[in-house]
Design an enzyme around this catalytic site. Sequence first.
Site, PDB file in Angstrom:
ATOM      1  N   THR A   1       7.973 -30.059 -31.845  1.00 33.30           N
ATOM      2  CA  THR A   1       7.159 -28.943 -31.366  1.00 33.30           C
ATOM      3  C   THR A   1       5.764 -29.122 -31.953  1.00 33.30           C
ATOM      4  O   THR A   1       5.552 -29.988 -32.799  1.00 33.30           O
ATOM      5  CB  THR A   1       7.723 -27.596 -31.854  1.00 33.30           C
ATOM      6  OG1 THR A   1       7.592 -27.541 -33.292  1.00 33.30           O
ATOM      7  CG2 THR A   1       9.174 -27.405 -31.471  1.00 33.30           C
TER       8      THR A   1
ATOM      9  N   LEU B   1       8.609 -29.102 -37.047  1.00 37.46           N
ATOM     10  CA  LEU B   1       7.808 -27.874 -37.007  1.00 37.46           C
ATOM     11  C   LEU B   1       6.520 -28.160 -37.767  1.00 37.46           C
ATOM     12  O   LEU B   1       6.567 -28.688 -38.886  1.00 37.46           O
ATOM     13  CB  LEU B   1       8.568 -26.720 -37.679  1.00 37.46           C
ATOM     14  CG  LEU B   1       9.925 -26.340 -37.073  1.00 37.46           C
ATOM     15  CD1 LEU B   1      10.595 -25.255 -37.924  1.00 37.46           C
ATOM     16  CD2 LEU B   1       9.766 -25.849 -35.623  1.00 37.46           C
TER      17      LEU B   1
ATOM     18  N   VAL C   1       9.028 -31.524 -41.375  1.00 38.76           N
ATOM     19  CA  VAL C   1       7.729 -30.847 -41.388  1.00 38.76           C
ATOM     20  C   VAL C   1       6.651 -31.785 -40.847  1.00 38.76           C
ATOM     21  O   VAL C   1       6.488 -32.899 -41.320  1.00 38.76           O
ATOM     22  CB  VAL C   1       7.372 -30.369 -42.808  1.00 38.76           C
ATOM     23  CG1 VAL C   1       6.023 -29.673 -42.809  1.00 38.76           C
ATOM     24  CG2 VAL C   1       8.461 -29.439 -43.332  1.00 38.76           C
ATOM     25  N   LYS C   2       5.962 -31.278 -39.828  1.00 41.95           N
ATOM     26  CA  LYS C   2       4.923 -32.083 -39.174  1.00 41.95           C
ATOM     27  C   LYS C   2       3.597 -31.845 -39.882  1.00 41.95           C
ATOM     28  O   LYS C   2       3.154 -30.707 -40.045  1.00 41.95           O
ATOM     29  CB  LYS C   2       4.806 -31.628 -37.726  1.00 41.95           C
ATOM     30  CG  LYS C   2       4.813 -32.742 -36.739  1.00 41.95           C
ATOM     31  CD  LYS C   2       4.838 -32.130 -35.358  1.00 41.95           C
ATOM     32  CE  LYS C   2       4.601 -33.157 -34.314  1.00 41.95           C
ATOM     33  NZ  LYS C   2       4.498 -32.546 -33.006  1.00 41.95           N
ATOM     34  N   ILE C   3       2.997 -32.949 -40.298  1.00 41.64           N
ATOM     35  CA  ILE C   3       1.777 -32.885 -41.106  1.00 41.64           C
ATOM     36  C   ILE C   3       0.701 -33.716 -40.403  1.00 41.64           C
ATOM     37  O   ILE C   3       0.982 -34.855 -39.996  1.00 41.64           O
ATOM     38  CB  ILE C   3       2.045 -33.511 -42.508  1.00 41.64           C
ATOM     39  CG1 ILE C   3       3.217 -32.832 -43.219  1.00 41.64           C
ATOM     40  CG2 ILE C   3       0.789 -33.539 -43.356  1.00 41.64           C
ATOM     41  CD1 ILE C   3       2.893 -31.551 -43.947  1.00 41.64           C
TER      42      ILE C   3
END
Length: 215
Positions: free
Chosen positions: A27, A56, A82-84
């Site tokens: 996402t 996310l 976790v999208k960074i």
Amino acid sequence: MKFFIDTANLDQIRKAKEYNLIDGVTTNPTLFSRETGDWREIAAKICREVEGPVSLEVIGLEAEEMVSEAKELVKFGPNVVVKIPMTEQGLKAVNILSGLGIMTNVTLVFSPLQGLLAAKAGAAYVSPFVGRLDGLGQSGMELVEQLTTIFDNYDFSTQVLVASIRHPMHVLEAALIGADVATVPFSVIMSLVRHPMTDKGLQQFLDDWKKSQAK
Ligand code: E4P
């Protein structure tokens, strides 16, 4: 090659699940902005709906903000990645999060050296944005090839997650290169199923069957 679905839409996720094609979900804030309702509730439902990794994305730009957001995001489920963003602060956050055992997906990767840095920082996934690169007249798939070679050369466990996919050829090329994952929009997943010769052939079989039964 693993297939993730690139959406925050639960109906699309549920439909794609019926074909058992979905190994995970990605996402981003834009995808959540297209949905109605509280993003937290949607995110929690997605994490329950899918067994595989769910990316996310953080909103903060400073490493400390990203780390504290990440600590909240992982509460949605054990499958949260976790999208960074691929920035200096992002790399710092990835390094800290990897030390804490939190999986990260470094997003908005547009060069092989950005990908190498993300892998060295401890990213579980790097996301080259192929469609956006193609849109600039550069080759998105060349980047996927380069990242795949670099990670193989040095035995990185970081996975190449092909993102910003626009059409079936992107999926085919990613698979031929040997990318680990392609994150595919729902419409593209469905277009992989269809072929006009399949429809034509099926129609012919049914017509012939009808004729033979009428004899
Ligand atoms: C990947 O994780 C991103 O969500 C995504 O593929 C974004 O690409 P696009 O906005 O260019 O479609």
